[in-house]
Design an enzyme around this catalytic site. Structure first.
Site, PDB file in Angstrom:
ATOM      1  N   HIS A 249       0.814  -1.458   0.203  1.00  0.00           N
ATOM      2  CA  HIS A 249       0.011  -0.130  -0.112  1.00  0.00           C
ATOM      3  C   HIS A 249       0.974   0.904  -0.407  1.00  0.00           C
ATOM      4  O   HIS A 249       1.706   1.108   0.635  1.00  0.00           O
ATOM      5  CB  HIS A 249      -0.538   0.018   1.344  1.00  0.00           C
ATOM      6  CG  HIS A 249      -1.998   1.392   1.522  1.00  0.00           C
ATOM      7  ND1 HIS A 249      -2.115   2.681   1.201  1.00  0.00           N
ATOM      8  CD2 HIS A 249      -3.497   0.996   0.898  1.00  0.00           C
ATOM      9  CE1 HIS A 249      -2.618   2.941   0.821  1.00  0.00           C
ATOM     10  NE2 HIS A 249      -4.270   1.987   1.056  1.00  0.00           N
ATOM     11  N   ARG A 269      -7.244  10.117   0.075  1.00  0.00           N
ATOM     12  CA  ARG A 269      -6.525  10.668  -1.756  1.00  0.00           C
ATOM     13  C   ARG A 269      -7.399  10.456  -2.120  1.00  0.00           C
ATOM     14  O   ARG A 269      -8.055  11.846  -2.549  1.00  0.00           O
ATOM     15  CB  ARG A 269      -5.358   9.995  -2.060  1.00  0.00           C
ATOM     16  CG  ARG A 269      -3.794  10.064  -1.660  1.00  0.00           C
ATOM     17  CD  ARG A 269      -3.158   8.984  -2.129  1.00  0.00           C
ATOM     18  NE  ARG A 269      -3.127   7.539  -1.436  1.00  0.00           N
ATOM     19  CZ  ARG A 269      -2.977   6.648  -2.038  1.00  0.00           C
ATOM     20  NH1 ARG A 269      -3.189   6.463  -3.292  1.00  0.00           N
ATOM     21  NH2 ARG A 269      -3.377   4.863  -1.394  1.00  0.00           N
TER      22      ARG A 269
END
Ligand code: FAD
Length: 635
Positions: A249, A269
Site C-alpha cells: 500500500h 486521497r
C-alpha cells in the site's frame, strides 16, 4: 497421548473475518451444523481494520456506474491477470451483498437523497465505495455478528440451545487440516488460553484466514496474518496461485518507528488528499503510465476540477492503482526528494471546502490516529507516508463459482484465496470479495456435504501426528528463540523480496529461506501451554516460511513487472507472461516437503466479456493471437 476434545460439524469455517462470517452464515442458512474457529478474539478479525469502504456498482452517486464498468476497472487494476469469472461474479453480485448487509442492520453513510453513499477510490471510474466514515470493516463485522446472534436465537427457540447449529470457537488456532485419503475429514486446533488440543470432525472446511503480512517487516497487517490458511492448504495437497503478487500500500505511516507500516487509508486521497515531495511538487503527474494516460488528468487544475465535475474532467493521478502510487513514492524517496523520515508528504490541509471540521468529519479515524500516534494534527500539517506490505493477491487456487480448492471438501474465500484480484487489488474490492465469495464458499461447502455418500473419518494416527508436531517446540533442548528467527525471516522478505525485486536478490532470498527452514524446525520454547505467545509464534513460523518460499520462487520465475510484482531487471509488462499463472504445491517427503512451482495457462476470457473493452486497450495487454479478430484486423 494427552486427552483431546472432539466435536463434530458439517462445515468448519476457519476465520472470523468478513469472509469467514459470511461463509458460516450461508452454511448455517443451508441447514448445516457449522463451527467458526478463530485464532483471534471474536470481533477482532483483520476485517475490522478496513477503513475506506466496500466497492459495489450501485450507481447511487453516479448513475453511469454498473457491473460492466466495475468489471473493467477490476481487470485493469489486476492488469488482466485476474480470474475473469471471479471478477465478473464479484462485479455482478457486490451490490446485492451490500444491500443484504444493510437489510441485516448495517448503517452506511447516506447521500442527500437518502441512498447509501459511495466514495471515490483509486482505480474505480466512479464513486463506488459504500462506507461508514472510515470504519466500514468494523460495521461489516458488527452486522455479520448481529446476524449470527439472530440465527443462534432462532436455534435456541427451535432446539433449546444457542449453539445447536452455529458455534463460535474464539481464540482457537488450527494447525493442521485432517484428511481421510484425499478428502477433508476435519481440523486439529489448540485453544490459546489453555493450550488444550481440540479435533473438529467435518467433511467440509472453509479457509478464511486472511493474509500473510507478518512475513514482512513493514506491514499494515496485525499479528494474526501469518499465512496460516495458505500453508494449511499447501500441507493438505492444495495449490496456491500467483503468490508473487503482494500489494504494498502506498501510504503507511513512516514515523514514529513504533507505528511504522500502520495504514493511512486511501480515502485520504479519495477525499482530495494530494502527495508532495520535499520540493513541494505534486509529483504523481510525472508517473502516469502509458496504459492509464487516457483516464488521468495531466494538470493539477483538471485533477482538482474532477472532484466536483467528474463527467467533464479526468481523475487526479493520486488515484492511480496502488502499485503505481507505491512505486512512484519509492522512486521519489530514492531520488532524495523524500520527507525527513523516509516517506513523502500526504496532505489534506486546505483541500476540503469545509476546512478542518470537514476533515475531522470525513476522516475521524485518521485524525485520531495521527494525533495519538505521531502528534500530528492532519487539519494543519501534512502526514509522512511510505509503502507498507498490505495485501496478498496470491492465494488458494479455487473454483470461481463454489470456492472449492483442489482437495475434496476444502474451500477458501477472502484474502487467503487467489485469482480474483489478478496482479493487483483495487481498494474497496476486498470487502465485497469477502461477502460475494464468502457466501459462495459457504454454499459450495453445504452442497458438497449434501452430495456426500459417506462421511470421511478422522484417523487416530493423523491426530497423533498433529499433536506431536504441535508439541515439538517444547521437546527441543538448545533450540532457537522463535522471535529471533521471525525477525530474520521478516528482514529477508523486506530486503530481498520487497517492492522492487531483482534476480540476484531473489536467489539470495531463496538461499536464506533454505537456511531458515532448518532454524524454523529447531525453534524451542519453555514453560506451560497456557497463553504462550512464543509457542504460538513457533507454530506460525512454519506457515510464514512456506508462504515466503512460494512468494520468492514465483517472484524469481516471473520475468516481467505487473501489478504487485516489480522486477528491476524486467521492468516491462509482457503480453506473453499475462497468459501464465504460477502455481505452487508441496512435493517430496511429507515430513520435510519442498515447494514446487509450475506454469499453468490462464483460461482465455469469455467472448462477451472481452467485448466490454475497446480494442486499443486490449492491445496493451493481450498477445496478437489473443486479440479478438476485429482488433487484430485493425493493425
Ligand atoms: P480476516 O478479516 O483477516 O480474518 C481472518 C480470520 O482468520 C481471523 O479471524 C483470524 O483470527 C483467523 N485465523 C487466521 N489464521 C487462523 C488459524 N490458523 N486458525 C484459526 N483462525 C485463524 N479492503 C477493502 O475492501 N476496503 C478497505 O477499506 C480496506 N481497508 C483496509 C485497511 C487495513 C488497515 C488493512 C490491513 C486491510 C484493509 N483492507 C480493505 C483489506 C481487507 O480488510 C482484508 O483483505 C480483509 O478484511 C480480509 O478479510 P478475511 O475475511 O479474508 O480475513
Amino acid at each position: 497421548m494427552t486427552e483431546i476434545e472432539r466435536h463434530s460439524y458439517d462445515v468448519v469455517v476457519i476465520g472470523a473475518g468478513g469472509a469467514g462470517l459470511r461463509a458460516a452464515i450461508e452454511a448455517r442458512l443451508q441447514g448445516k451444523k457449522t463451527a467458526i474457529i478463530s485464532k483471534s478474539l471474536f470481533g477482532k478479525a483483520h476485517t475490522v481494520m478496513a477503513e475506506g469502504g466496500a466497492a459495489a456498482a450501485m450507481g447511487n452517486v453516479n448513475p453511469n456506474d454498473n457491473w460492466q464498468v466495475h468489471f473493467r476497472d477490476t481487470m485493469r487494476g489486476g492488469k488482466f491477470l485476474n480470474n475473469w469469472r471471479m471478477a465478473e461474479l464479484h462485479a455482478k453480485e457486490a451490490p446485492d451483498r451490500v444491500w443484504e448487509l444493510e437489510h441485516w442492520g448495517a448503517l452506511f453513510d447516506r447521500t442527500k437523497d437518502g441512498k447509501i453513499s459511495q466514495r471515490n477510490f483509486g482505480g474505480h471510474e466512479y464513486p463506488r465505495l459504500a462506507h461508514v466514515g472510515d470504519r466500514t470493516g468494523l460495521e461489516l463485522i458488527r452486522t455479520a455478528q448481529q446476524k449470527i446472534v439472530a440465527l443462534q436465537q432462532e436455534d435456541h427457540r427451535d432446539h433449546g440451545d444457542y449453539d445447536a447449529r452455529l458455534k463460535v470457537w474464539a481464540e482457537t488456532t488450527v494447525t493442521r487440516l485432517l484428511l481421510d485419503g484425499d478428502r477433508i475429514s476435519g481440523v486439529f486446533a489448540y485453544v490459546r488460553e489453555t493450550g488444550k488440543f481440540v479435533v473438529f470432525e467435518a467433511p467440509a472446511v472453509v479457509l478464511a484466514t486472511g493474509g500473510i503480512g507478518k512475513a514482512f517487516k513493514v506491514t499494515s497487517n496485525s499479528w494474526e496474518y501469518t499465512g496460516d490458511g495458505h500453508a494449511l492448504a499447501l500441507l493438505a495437497g492444495a495449490t496456491l496461485l500467483n503468490m508473487e503478487f503482494v500489494q504494498f500500500h502506498p501510504t503507511g505511516m513512516v514515523w514514529p518507528p513504533s507505528v511504522k507500516g500502520i495504514l493511512v487509508t486511501e480515502s485520504v486521497r479519495g477525499d482530495r488528499g494530494i502527495l508532495k515531495n520535499s520540493d513541494g511538487k505534486r509529483f504523481m503527474f510525472d508517473y502516469i503510465p502509458e496504459v492509464f494516460k487516457a483516464q488521468y488528468a495531466t494538470t493539477e487544475e483538471e485533477g482538482d476540477r474532477w472532484y466536483d465535475d467528474p463527467d467533464n474532467n479526468r481523475r487526479p493521478p493520486e488515484l492511480l492503482p496502488r502499485d503505481e502510487v507505491a512505486r512512484a513514492i519509492n522512486s521519489e524517496v530514492k531520488a532524495n526528494r523524500g520527507s525527513p523520515h523516509g516517506g513523502v508528504f500526504l496532505t489534506v490541509v486546505d483541500r476540503m471546502p469545509g476546512g478542518a471540521e470537514e476533515i475531522k468529519r470525513r476522516l475521524p479515524a485518521m485524525h485520531h490516529q495521527f494525533k495519538e500516534l505521531a502528534d500530528v494534527d492532519i487539519t494543519k500539517e501534512p502526514m509522512e507516508v511510505g509503502p507498507t506490505c498490505h495485501y496478498v493477491m496470491g492465494g488458494v487456487e479455487v473454483d470461481p463459482d463454489t470456492g472449492a480448492a483442489l482437495v475434496p471438501g476444502l474451500f477458501a474465500a477472502g484474502e487467503c484465496s487467489g485469482g480474483m484480484h489478478g496482479s493487483n487489488r483495487l481498494g474497496g474490492n476486498s470487502l465485497t470479495d469477502l461477502l460475494v465469495f464468502g457466501r459462495r464458499a459457504g454454499l459450495g461447502a453445504a452442497e458438497y456435504v449434501d452430495a456426500l455418500a459417506d462421511r470421511p473419518a478422522v484417523s487416530a494416527e493423523e491426530v497423533e501426528a498433529a499433536s506431536a508436531e504441535a508439541l515439538e517446540p517444547f521437546d527441543r533442548t538448545g533450540g532457537e528463540n522463535p522471535y529471533t528467527v521471525h525477525q530474520e525471516l521478516q528482514q529477508t522478505m523486506n530486503d530481498l523480496v520487497g517492492i522492487i525485486r531483482k534476480e540476484g536478490e531473489l536467489e539470495q532470498a531463496l538461499q536464506s529461506l533454505d537456511k531458515l527452514r532448518a532454524r524454523v524446525a529447531n525453534v524451542a520454547v519453555e514453560g506451560g501451554r497456557g497463553y504462550h505467545p512464543g509457542w504460538h509464534l513457533a507454530l506460525d513460523l512454519r506457515n510464514m516460511l512456506l508462504v515466503s518460499e512460494c512468494i520468492a520462487k514465483a517472484a524469481l520465475e516471473r520475468q516481467e513487472s505487473r501489478g504487485g510484482h516489480t522486477r528491476d531487471d524486467h521492468p516491462a509488462m509482457s503480453a506473453d507472461w499475462r497468459k501464465v499463472n504460477l502455481v505452487c504445491r508441496l512435493v517430496g517427503d511429507p515430513a520435510d516437503p519442498r515447494v514446487e512451482l509450475k506454469r499453468q495457462p490462464l483460461e482465455p476470457m469469455r467472448e462477451d466479456l472481452i467485448t466490454l473493452f475497446e480494442n486499443d486497450e486490449l492491445k496493451k495487454y493481450l498477445t496478437e493471437e489473443e486479440l479478438p479478430v476485429s482488433a487484430a484486423a485493425e493493425e
